[in-house]
Design a protein around this motif. Structure first.
Motif: not given
Length: 439
Positions: A150, A153, A156, A158, A205, A363, A400
């Motif tokens: 986390d 990236h 997500s 995934s 997200s 991130r 993202t």
């Protein structure tokens, strides 16, 4: 072809490699059917890659016996149902060989008798496996890996799916074996921790409905674990979740107040600092409707800095709060300032944040760099802001979640601030996706 991340997560949580799982499944088949299984690591690899989306009947039975979950809940997808006529047409013909039929009946009778006899035997001591601290440690390692993923990236689908699979695995450990109360409490804690990570991935997200489901489950599990630290984390996530919804600022404030009032916050200065910084951010976001909240935000932000200075660095703390250091506090301070319209102060905080952020926190670096671009744009520094925003999307990693939405907002505000300029045209050409309107 879609990878089966759910099966992968359950294997990882149980410490099973492909060959080891194949061996255990063959043992299950031998017990269930009286014949040796023929599953190899190649079969497992095909399941994991998605090449095989629906294993054969015996393989499914073995998988369900191993993990205590249905094939669907292990990430497999059954084929669409066929018509009754097609099923009859493809059915195996009934044998007409008398000898073969006699052998089949005898084998069935022996198997059925054996199963019936086994069911009448008294349960033996130790029949249920012992669940201990080794199981807990494997799950704790998996949680650390998810936290690191986390940080690198961001949220997500995934990450959300893997976290939910681990949460389910932690709960299944409770059902399949015996454990001490200490182990059970820790398993509930880990189930809540994984559910909280799924919650955060959905919040990041902006998947509000899924996030609410994860929140309710995680709070229930945190209650079972008795962990005030975990409740603090979940109420902080709840405040961010509510702030994403139209008309949700009152609920966001209440959740932030709830996080601040937990026993963990009262007893640990670092947790108290984080809770005050997040509360200040929510208050600053809501201050336009209630001006007094702006002053309260500044008071709580000062309190967050004071509590941070009091925090003992060597205290044992949960893995999920490892992100909260002086760099993150500067970043949260910048968010408060920009929401209050104090963009020069926000920019100063953001430069300090980016100077202190640990390299692995990719991130957060992208998020705060996008925030810096917005702050510079709001101060009229169009060229500098475009350069800053461009560095986010040209760094080799696609933005993202919240970062992507910040860049979409940047594109819209750039168009409003400098309509028809070369900066707008260049941004749309170089970064068309970040110029789209996103909700």
């Amino acid at each position: 072809m879609t990878a089966n991340v759910t099966l992968s997560a359950h294997m990882e949580a149980a410490g099973l490699g492909q060959a080891h799982l194949a061996q255990r499944l063959n043992d299950h088949i031998a017990r269930l059917y009286g014949e040796p299984g023929r599953i190899s690591d190649r079969h497992v690899r095909n399941w994991l890659t998605g090449k095989t989306s629906w294993p054969q009947r015996r393989q499914r039975a073995a998988l369900e016996a191993e993990f205590g979950l249905s094939a669907e809940r292990l990430g497999f997808t059954p084929p669409p149902p066929r018509s009754r006529l097609a099923q009859l047409a493809s059915a195996a013909p009934v044998t007409t060989d008398p000898l073969e039929e006699t052998v089949r009946r005898r084998k069935f009778a022996v198997t059925a008798t054996s199963l019936a006899a086994a069911s009448l035997l008294p349960p033996q001591a130790g029949a249920r496996p012992r669940v201990g601290m080794n199981d807990v440690k494997r799950l704790e390692t998996a949680f650390l890996d998810l936290v690191a993923s986390d940080n690198t990236h961001g949220g997500s689908v995934s990450l959300e799916t893997r976290a939910l699979a681990f949460a389910q695995h932690a709960l299944e450990r409770q059902k399949v074996g015996t454990a001490t109360s200490r182990v059970r409490s820790r398993l509930y804690y880990l189930a809540a921790a994984f559910s909280g990570t799924a919650l955060w991935a959905a919040v990041d997200s902006r998947q509000v409905e899924r996030a609410r489901t994860h929140l309710h489950n995680a709070l229930y599990l945190a209650d079972l674990s008795g962990s005030s630290q975990m409740k603090t984390r979940l109420w902080l996530h709840a405040s961010l979740l509510a702030s994403q919804e139209p008309g949700g600022m009152r609920e966001a404030l209440d959740a932030a107040y709830e996080a601040r009032s937990t026993y963990a916050c009262r007893s640990d200065a670092l947790l108290h600092s984080l809770a005050l910084a997040r509360l200040a951010g929510i208050q600053a976001d809501a201050h336009s409707g209630e001006p007094r909240l702006g002053l309260a935000a500044l008071r709580n932000l000062d309190g967050a800095h004071e509590a941070f200075q009091r925090a003992e660095g060597n205290d044992a703390r949960p893995a999920w709060i490892s992100f909260y250091d002086d760099a993150e506090l500067e970043g949260l301070s910048a968010l408060v300032m920009t929401r209050l319209g104090r963009h020069e102060d926000a920019e100063a905080h953001l430069h300090r944040t980016l100077g202190k952020l640990r390299p692995e926190y990719r991130r957060n670096r992208m998020y705060y760099t996008a925030t810096l671009a917005l702050v510079q744009l709001r101060q009229g520094e169009v060229e500098l802001a475009c350069s800053t925003a461009g560095s986010v999307v040209s760094g080799g990693h696609a933005p993202t979640g919240r970062t992507s939405q910040l860049l979409a907002r940047f594109g819209r505000q750039l168009t409003a601030a400098a309509p028809g300029s070369r900066y707008v045209a260049d941004w749309k050409v170089r970064h068309p996706r970040e110029g789209e309107h996103r909700t």
